[in-house]
Scaffold this motif. Sequence first.
Motif, PDB file in Angstrom:
ATOM      1  N   ALA A 279      15.641 -23.275 -28.858  1.00  0.00           N
ATOM      2  CA  ALA A 279      16.043 -23.467 -27.458  1.00  0.00           C
ATOM      3  C   ALA A 279      15.919 -24.931 -27.059  1.00  0.00           C
ATOM      4  O   ALA A 279      16.802 -25.479 -26.380  1.00  0.00           O
ATOM      5  CB  ALA A 279      15.201 -22.591 -26.543  1.00  0.00           C
ATOM      6  N   ALA A 280      14.838 -25.578 -27.478  1.00  0.00           N
ATOM      7  CA  ALA A 280      14.632 -26.986 -27.149  1.00  0.00           C
ATOM      8  C   ALA A 280      15.728 -27.851 -27.769  1.00  0.00           C
ATOM      9  O   ALA A 280      16.267 -28.741 -27.107  1.00  0.00           O
ATOM     10  CB  ALA A 280      13.262 -27.443 -27.641  1.00  0.00           C
ATOM     11  N   GLY A 281      16.067 -27.567 -28.994  1.00  0.00           N
ATOM     12  CA  GLY A 281      17.133 -28.327 -29.642  1.00  0.00           C
ATOM     13  C   GLY A 281      18.475 -28.133 -28.965  1.00  0.00           C
ATOM     14  O   GLY A 281      19.231 -29.086 -28.777  1.00  0.00           O
ATOM     15  N   ALA A 282      18.755 -26.912 -28.566  1.00  0.00           N
ATOM     16  CA  ALA A 282      20.028 -26.625 -27.898  1.00  0.00           C
ATOM     17  C   ALA A 282      20.108 -27.278 -26.522  1.00  0.00           C
ATOM     18  O   ALA A 282      21.185 -27.676 -26.080  1.00  0.00           O
ATOM     19  CB  ALA A 282      20.218 -25.119 -27.770  1.00  0.00           C
ATOM     20  N   ALA A 283      18.971 -27.382 -25.844  1.00  0.00           N
ATOM     21  CA  ALA A 283      18.944 -27.966 -24.498  1.00  0.00           C
ATOM     22  C   ALA A 283      18.657 -29.468 -24.516  1.00  0.00           C
ATOM     23  O   ALA A 283      18.599 -30.095 -23.460  1.00  0.00           O
ATOM     24  CB  ALA A 283      17.891 -27.251 -23.649  1.00  0.00           C
ATOM     25  N   TRP A 284      18.444 -30.034 -25.695  1.00  0.00           N
ATOM     26  CA  TRP A 284      18.166 -31.463 -25.854  1.00  0.00           C
ATOM     27  C   TRP A 284      16.906 -31.879 -25.105  1.00  0.00           C
ATOM     28  O   TRP A 284      16.885 -32.902 -24.425  1.00  0.00           O
ATOM     29  CB  TRP A 284      19.356 -32.314 -25.404  1.00  0.00           C
ATOM     30  N   VAL A 285      15.866 -31.057 -25.221  1.00  0.00           N
ATOM     31  CA  VAL A 285      14.571 -31.373 -24.613  1.00  0.00           C
ATOM     32  C   VAL A 285      13.480 -31.096 -25.641  1.00  0.00           C
ATOM     33  O   VAL A 285      13.733 -30.534 -26.697  1.00  0.00           O
ATOM     34  CB  VAL A 285      14.311 -30.544 -23.330  1.00  0.00           C
ATOM     35  N   SER A 286      12.250 -31.454 -25.303  1.00  0.00           N
ATOM     36  CA  SER A 286      11.137 -31.221 -26.229  1.00  0.00           C
ATOM     37  C   SER A 286      10.666 -29.771 -26.153  1.00  0.00           C
ATOM     38  O   SER A 286      10.931 -29.057 -25.181  1.00  0.00           O
ATOM     39  CB  SER A 286       9.970 -32.153 -25.888  1.00  0.00           C
ATOM     40  N   VAL A 287       9.946 -29.370 -27.178  1.00  0.00           N
ATOM     41  CA  VAL A 287       9.366 -28.024 -27.212  1.00  0.00           C
ATOM     42  C   VAL A 287       8.404 -27.858 -26.037  1.00  0.00           C
ATOM     43  O   VAL A 287       8.383 -26.821 -25.382  1.00  0.00           O
ATOM     44  CB  VAL A 287       8.651 -27.785 -28.556  1.00  0.00           C
ATOM     45  N   ARG A 288       7.632 -28.896 -25.759  1.00  0.00           N
ATOM     46  CA  ARG A 288       6.697 -28.847 -24.631  1.00  0.00           C
ATOM     47  C   ARG A 288       7.419 -28.603 -23.315  1.00  0.00           C
ATOM     48  O   ARG A 288       6.940 -27.852 -22.461  1.00  0.00           O
ATOM     49  CB  ARG A 288       5.910 -30.154 -24.572  1.00  0.00           C
ATOM     50  N   THR A 289       8.573 -29.223 -23.142  1.00  0.00           N
ATOM     51  CA  THR A 289       9.361 -29.019 -21.925  1.00  0.00           C
ATOM     52  C   THR A 289       9.795 -27.569 -21.798  1.00  0.00           C
ATOM     53  O   THR A 289       9.726 -26.991 -20.714  1.00  0.00           O
ATOM     54  CB  THR A 289      10.584 -29.960 -21.915  1.00  0.00           C
ATOM     55  N   VAL A 290      10.222 -26.971 -22.890  1.00  0.00           N
ATOM     56  CA  VAL A 290      10.648 -25.565 -22.852  1.00  0.00           C
ATOM     57  C   VAL A 290       9.468 -24.677 -22.476  1.00  0.00           C
ATOM     58  O   VAL A 290       9.610 -23.778 -21.647  1.00  0.00           O
ATOM     59  CB  VAL A 290      11.271 -25.119 -24.182  1.00  0.00           C
ATOM     60  N   TRP A 291       8.276 -24.913 -23.045  1.00  0.00           N
ATOM     61  CA  TRP A 291       7.102 -24.115 -22.665  1.00  0.00           C
ATOM     62  C   TRP A 291       6.792 -24.297 -21.183  1.00  0.00           C
ATOM     63  O   TRP A 291       6.407 -23.353 -20.502  1.00  0.00           O
ATOM     64  CB  TRP A 291       5.889 -24.504 -23.509  1.00  0.00           C
ATOM     65  N   ARG A 292       6.987 -25.508 -20.672  1.00  0.00           N
ATOM     66  CA  ARG A 292       6.766 -25.752 -19.251  1.00  0.00           C
ATOM     67  C   ARG A 292       7.759 -24.954 -18.405  1.00  0.00           C
ATOM     68  O   ARG A 292       7.382 -24.382 -17.378  1.00  0.00           O
ATOM     69  CB  ARG A 292       6.920 -27.246 -18.978  1.00  0.00           C
ATOM     70  N   TRP A 293       9.026 -24.924 -18.823  1.00  0.00           N
ATOM     71  CA  TRP A 293      10.025 -24.132 -18.111  1.00  0.00           C
ATOM     72  C   TRP A 293       9.615 -22.657 -18.047  1.00  0.00           C
ATOM     73  O   TRP A 293       9.744 -22.030 -17.007  1.00  0.00           O
ATOM     74  CB  TRP A 293      11.382 -24.228 -18.799  1.00  0.00           C
ATOM     75  N   VAL A 294       9.150 -22.154 -19.171  1.00  0.00           N
ATOM     76  CA  VAL A 294       8.742 -20.745 -19.231  1.00  0.00           C
ATOM     77  C   VAL A 294       7.551 -20.506 -18.294  1.00  0.00           C
ATOM     78  O   VAL A 294       7.510 -19.513 -17.574  1.00  0.00           O
ATOM     79  CB  VAL A 294       8.407 -20.323 -20.677  1.00  0.00           C
ATOM     80  N   ALA A 295       6.618 -21.421 -18.276  1.00  0.00           N
ATOM     81  CA  ALA A 295       5.447 -21.272 -17.407  1.00  0.00           C
ATOM     82  C   ALA A 295       5.837 -21.300 -15.933  1.00  0.00           C
ATOM     83  O   ALA A 295       5.227 -20.603 -15.123  1.00  0.00           O
ATOM     84  CB  ALA A 295       4.445 -22.384 -17.699  1.00  0.00           C
ATOM     85  N   LEU A 296       6.860 -22.070 -15.589  1.00  0.00           N
ATOM     86  CA  LEU A 296       7.289 -22.170 -14.205  1.00  0.00           C
ATOM     87  C   LEU A 296       8.214 -21.044 -13.775  1.00  0.00           C
ATOM     88  O   LEU A 296       8.396 -20.807 -12.575  1.00  0.00           O
ATOM     89  CB  LEU A 296       8.000 -23.521 -13.974  1.00  0.00           C
ATOM     90  N   ALA A 297       8.798 -20.345 -14.730  1.00  0.00           N
ATOM     91  CA  ALA A 297       9.779 -19.298 -14.408  1.00  0.00           C
ATOM     92  C   ALA A 297       9.097 -18.045 -13.871  1.00  0.00           C
ATOM     93  O   ALA A 297       7.959 -17.779 -14.041  1.00  0.00           O
ATOM     94  CB  ALA A 297      10.577 -18.943 -15.660  1.00  0.00           C
TER      95      ALA A 297
END
Length: 53
Positions: A35-53
């Motif tokens: 998911a991070a690669g597809a969205a061009w963001v870091s893995v940490r950013t994706v975990w942050r998105w999940v935590a905020l969702a």
Amino acid sequence: MSWSQERRPARQVVAQRLLALDAAGTVETVHVRIAAGAAWVSVRTVWRWVALA
């Protein structure tokens, strides 16, 4: 339109899908990395998105 505004729909889709996998008990780090690669963001950013969702 800023880069973050352009990525907002991707952020929502990624977070929702990973939350669904988490609810099913099947989310793995590899899913977050893909998911991070597809969205061009870091893995940490994706975990942050999940935590905020």
